[in-house]
Design a protein around this motif. Structure first.
Motif, PDB file in Angstrom:
ATOM      1  N   ARG A   1       0.950  12.806   7.485  1.00  0.00           N
ATOM      2  CA  ARG A   1       2.159  13.569   7.868  1.00  0.00           C
ATOM      3  C   ARG A   1       2.888  14.018   6.597  1.00  0.00           C
ATOM      4  N   ARG A   2       3.063  13.070   5.619  1.00  0.00           N
ATOM      5  CA  ARG A   2       3.817  13.391   4.392  1.00  0.00           C
ATOM      6  C   ARG A   2       3.087  14.446   3.576  1.00  0.00           C
ATOM      7  N   ASP A   3       1.789  14.270   3.360  1.00  0.00           N
ATOM      8  CA  ASP A   3       1.074  15.162   2.433  1.00  0.00           C
ATOM      9  C   ASP A   3       0.804  16.529   3.039  1.00  0.00           C
TER      10      ASP A   3
ATOM     11  N   GLY B   1       6.553  -0.296  -6.197  1.00  0.00           N
ATOM     12  CA  GLY B   1       5.350   0.475  -6.528  1.00  0.00           C
ATOM     13  C   GLY B   1       4.109  -0.210  -5.982  1.00  0.00           C
ATOM     14  N   ILE B   2       3.036   0.573  -5.836  1.00  0.00           N
ATOM     15  CA  ILE B   2       1.832   0.023  -5.203  1.00  0.00           C
ATOM     16  C   ILE B   2       1.236  -1.119  -6.028  1.00  0.00           C
ATOM     17  N   LEU B   3       1.457  -1.083  -7.365  1.00  0.00           N
ATOM     18  CA  LEU B   3       0.762  -2.068  -8.222  1.00  0.00           C
ATOM     19  C   LEU B   3       1.711  -2.830  -9.139  1.00  0.00           C
TER      20      LEU B   3
ATOM     21  N   ALA C   1      -3.747   4.385 -14.137  1.00  0.00           N
ATOM     22  CA  ALA C   1      -3.043   5.671 -13.983  1.00  0.00           C
ATOM     23  C   ALA C   1      -1.581   5.555 -14.427  1.00  0.00           C
ATOM     24  N   PHE C   2      -1.119   4.289 -14.614  1.00  0.00           N
ATOM     25  CA  PHE C   2       0.291   4.056 -14.959  1.00  0.00           C
ATOM     26  C   PHE C   2       0.435   3.615 -16.422  1.00  0.00           C
ATOM     27  N   ASP C   3       1.549   4.015 -17.052  1.00  0.00           N
ATOM     28  CA  ASP C   3       1.863   3.548 -18.417  1.00  0.00           C
ATOM     29  C   ASP C   3       2.565   2.198 -18.282  1.00  0.00           C
TER      30      ASP C   3
ATOM     31  N   ASN D   1      10.064  10.740 -16.161  1.00  0.00           N
ATOM     32  CA  ASN D   1      10.050  11.305 -14.812  1.00  0.00           C
ATOM     33  C   ASN D   1       8.727  12.020 -14.573  1.00  0.00           C
ATOM     34  N   TYR D   2       7.919  11.471 -13.689  1.00  0.00           N
ATOM     35  CA  TYR D   2       6.628  12.075 -13.383  1.00  0.00           C
ATOM     36  C   TYR D   2       6.843  13.091 -12.265  1.00  0.00           C
ATOM     37  N   ASN D   3       6.278  14.309 -12.456  1.00  0.00           N
ATOM     38  CA  ASN D   3       6.457  15.382 -11.472  1.00  0.00           C
ATOM     39  C   ASN D   3       5.196  15.517 -10.611  1.00  0.00           C
ATOM     40  N   PHE D   4       5.360  15.240  -9.293  1.00  0.00           N
ATOM     41  CA  PHE D   4       4.210  15.259  -8.377  1.00  0.00           C
ATOM     42  C   PHE D   4       3.656  16.671  -8.185  1.00  0.00           C
ATOM     43  N   LYS D   5       4.449  17.676  -8.536  1.00  0.00           N
ATOM     44  CA  LYS D   5       3.962  19.064  -8.322  1.00  0.00           C
ATOM     45  C   LYS D   5       3.148  19.512  -9.532  1.00  0.00           C
ATOM     46  N   THR D   6       3.653  19.180 -10.769  1.00  0.00           N
ATOM     47  CA  THR D   6       2.963  19.669 -11.984  1.00  0.00           C
ATOM     48  C   THR D   6       2.017  18.616 -12.549  1.00  0.00           C
ATOM     49  N   TYR D   7       2.093  17.380 -12.026  1.00  0.00           N
ATOM     50  CA  TYR D   7       1.278  16.271 -12.534  1.00  0.00           C
ATOM     51  C   TYR D   7       1.584  15.977 -14.014  1.00  0.00           C
ATOM     52  N   LYS D   8       2.803  16.358 -14.441  1.00  0.00           N
ATOM     53  CA  LYS D   8       3.193  16.114 -15.844  1.00  0.00           C
ATOM     54  C   LYS D   8       4.325  15.098 -15.899  1.00  0.00           C
TER      55      LYS D   8
ATOM     56  N   ASN E   1      -8.021   9.412  -9.936  1.00  0.00           N
ATOM     57  CA  ASN E   1      -7.599   8.269  -9.125  1.00  0.00           C
ATOM     58  C   ASN E   1      -6.180   7.828  -9.469  1.00  0.00           C
ATOM     59  N   PHE E   2      -5.207   8.301  -8.633  1.00  0.00           N
ATOM     60  CA  PHE E   2      -3.790   7.962  -8.865  1.00  0.00           C
ATOM     61  C   PHE E   2      -3.465   6.541  -8.395  1.00  0.00           C
ATOM     62  N   ASP E   3      -4.459   5.894  -7.766  1.00  0.00           N
ATOM     63  CA  ASP E   3      -4.177   4.562  -7.205  1.00  0.00           C
ATOM     64  C   ASP E   3      -4.745   3.447  -8.068  1.00  0.00           C
TER      65      ASP E   3
ATOM     66  N   GLN F   1       7.629   2.575  -9.853  1.00  0.00           N
ATOM     67  CA  GLN F   1       6.463   2.597 -10.740  1.00  0.00           C
ATOM     68  C   GLN F   1       5.924   4.034 -10.856  1.00  0.00           C
ATOM     69  N   GLU F   2       6.144   4.836  -9.837  1.00  0.00           N
ATOM     70  CA  GLU F   2       5.636   6.222  -9.848  1.00  0.00           C
ATOM     71  C   GLU F   2       6.227   7.040 -11.004  1.00  0.00           C
ATOM     72  N   SER F   3       7.398   6.620 -11.510  1.00  0.00           N
ATOM     73  CA  SER F   3       7.999   7.337 -12.659  1.00  0.00           C
ATOM     74  C   SER F   3       7.132   7.182 -13.901  1.00  0.00           C
ATOM     75  N   PHE F   4       6.253   6.161 -13.884  1.00  0.00           N
ATOM     76  CA  PHE F   4       5.487   5.825 -15.086  1.00  0.00           C
ATOM     77  C   PHE F   4       4.029   6.282 -15.026  1.00  0.00           C
ATOM     78  N   TYR F   5       3.755   7.219 -14.093  1.00  0.00           N
ATOM     79  CA  TYR F   5       2.407   7.816 -14.105  1.00  0.00           C
ATOM     80  C   TYR F   5       2.189   8.544 -15.431  1.00  0.00           C
ATOM     81  N   TYR F   6       0.979   8.369 -16.017  1.00  0.00           N
ATOM     82  CA  TYR F   6       0.642   9.216 -17.160  1.00  0.00           C
ATOM     83  C   TYR F   6       0.561  10.665 -16.676  1.00  0.00           C
TER      84      TYR F   6
ATOM     85  N   GLY G   1       0.825  -1.212   0.000  1.00  0.00           N
ATOM     86  CA  GLY G   1       0.000   0.000   0.000  1.00  0.00           C
ATOM     87  C   GLY G   1       0.860   1.263   0.000  1.00  0.00           C
ATOM     88  N   ALA G   2       0.219   2.391  -0.380  1.00  0.00           N
ATOM     89  CA  ALA G   2       0.944   3.670  -0.341  1.00  0.00           C
ATOM     90  C   ALA G   2       1.353   3.929   1.114  1.00  0.00           C
ATOM     91  N   SER G   3       2.550   4.442   1.298  1.00  0.00           N
ATOM     92  CA  SER G   3       3.107   4.743   2.638  1.00  0.00           C
ATOM     93  C   SER G   3       3.278   3.490   3.491  1.00  0.00           C
TER      94      SER G   3
HETATM   95  N1  LIG Z   1      -3.231  10.606  -4.208  1.00  0.00           N
HETATM   96  N2  LIG Z   1      -2.848   9.606  -4.179  1.00  0.00           N
HETATM   97  N3  LIG Z   1      -2.339   8.581  -4.244  1.00  0.00           N
HETATM   98  C1  LIG Z   1      -1.126   8.254  -4.998  1.00  0.00           C
HETATM   99  C2  LIG Z   1      -0.622   6.924  -4.483  1.00  0.00           C
HETATM  100  O1  LIG Z   1      -1.260   6.554  -3.259  1.00  0.00           O
HETATM  101  C3  LIG Z   1       0.860   7.141  -4.176  1.00  0.00           C
HETATM  102  C4  LIG Z   1       1.748   6.063  -4.729  1.00  0.00           C
HETATM  103  O2  LIG Z   1       1.712   6.033  -6.092  1.00  0.00           O
HETATM  104  O3  LIG Z   1       1.198   8.409  -4.729  1.00  0.00           O
HETATM  105  C5  LIG Z   1       0.030   9.219  -4.712  1.00  0.00           C
HETATM  106  N4  LIG Z   1       0.147  10.266  -5.746  1.00  0.00           N
HETATM  107  C6  LIG Z   1       0.436   9.896  -7.033  1.00  0.00           C
HETATM  108  C7  LIG Z   1       0.576  10.866  -8.001  1.00  0.00           C
HETATM  109  C8  LIG Z   1       0.425  12.226  -7.647  1.00  0.00           C
HETATM  110  O4  LIG Z   1       0.550  13.146  -8.483  1.00  0.00           O
HETATM  111  N5  LIG Z   1       0.143  12.534  -6.347  1.00  0.00           N
HETATM  112  C9  LIG Z   1       0.006  11.575  -5.392  1.00  0.00           C
HETATM  113  O5  LIG Z   1      -0.242  11.871  -4.214  1.00  0.00           O
END
Ligand SMILES: [N-]=[N+]=N[C@@H]1[C@H](O)[C@@H](CO)O[C@H]1n1ccc(=O)[nH]c1=O
Length: 240
Positions: A158-160, A126-128, A78-80, A101-108, A72-74, A53-58, A27-29
């Protein structure tokens, strides 16, 4: 060929042995990244590369960005996964690859952002990563990190909130709408594919020491084979 059989040198570029591929799901975290870091630290003498696996987010489209709280990122889609599979197959055959490289700030997603060279050990976390059977078939060892849901949730809050500055209401809403549901629908069902299940993740030194010993044994077996194929045959016969 299932990856369970011994790594071979057949068909590999420049005669290197086939890499030992480890999948780390959970699971995440749950502590997947911590488990990977601890394994890599204990294998400092080996050539190890980690792929997430997070590097391969669309990347998100403009419309998805506008409604990012409903995205739904879970979910597996959501992954390529096709790109991830092709990268892992290339690495398994001793070829270097470009990882996006997927950027968590820009979602790109920035394609071809990072070059990864073939190694003796490849850790994919990765989660999946156990969701697609074609990925599972590339793995020599599958680890599922089994951390309690309340621990995963507190870590995520705590992280988010503290690390990423997100609003607690958004985090909790996302958790109940997507993260918890996806864990139950997609992640937890892949636990049955694991060879090793680690309760408490990175807090479990005993489990990680056992895993590292197993990896060394598998790598060591191949080193003997490299020295003299007959010696390897004797060792295999003895095991049987
Ligand atoms: N939100 N949410 N959940 C996903 C997932 O639980 C975790 C592991 O991929 O990263 C989180 N996730 C993924 C991409 C993103 O841009 N932001 C983000 O928080």
């Amino acid at each position: 060929m299932s990856a369970k059989e011994q790594p071979t040198t057949s068909g590999l570029e420049n005669g290197h042995r086939e890499p030992f591929v480890i999948g780390v799901a959970g699971g995440a975290s749950s502590g997947k990244s911590t488990v990977c870091k601890m394994i890599i630290d204990q294998l400092r003498d080996q050539r190890v590369v980690a792929v997430t696996q997070e590097s391969f987010y669309y990347g998100l489209t403009e419309d998805e960005l506008v409604h990012v709280h409903d995205y739904n990122f879970d979910h597996p889609d959501a992954f390529d996964t096709e790109l991830l599979l092709s990268c892992m197959q290339s690495l398994k055959h001793g070829k270097a690859v470009d990882i996006p490289n997927y950027n968590f700030k820009t979602y790109k997603s920035a394609p071809n952002a990072r070059k990864v060279n073939p190694s003796d050990v490849i850790i994919l976390e990765g989660i999946l990563v156990f969701h697609d059977s074609r990925l599972r078939d590339l793995m020599n060892m599958k680890i599922f990190v089994d951390t309690d849901a309340d621990v995963r949730l507190t870590r995520r809050i705590r992280r988010d909130t503290i690390d990423n500055g997100r609003d607690i209401r958004v985090v909790l809403d996302q958790y109940s709408k997507f993260v918890k549901t996806a864990f139950e629908d997609f992640i937890l069902p892949t636990k049955k594919y694991a060879d090793i299940i680690i309760p408490r993740g990175g807090d479990n030194d005993v489990a990680i020491d056992l895993i590292v010993q197993h990896i060394r044994t598998k790598l060591g077996q191949h080193d003997l084979c490299k020295v003299h194929p007959n010696l390897y045959v004797i060792q295999t016969t003895y095991q049987i």
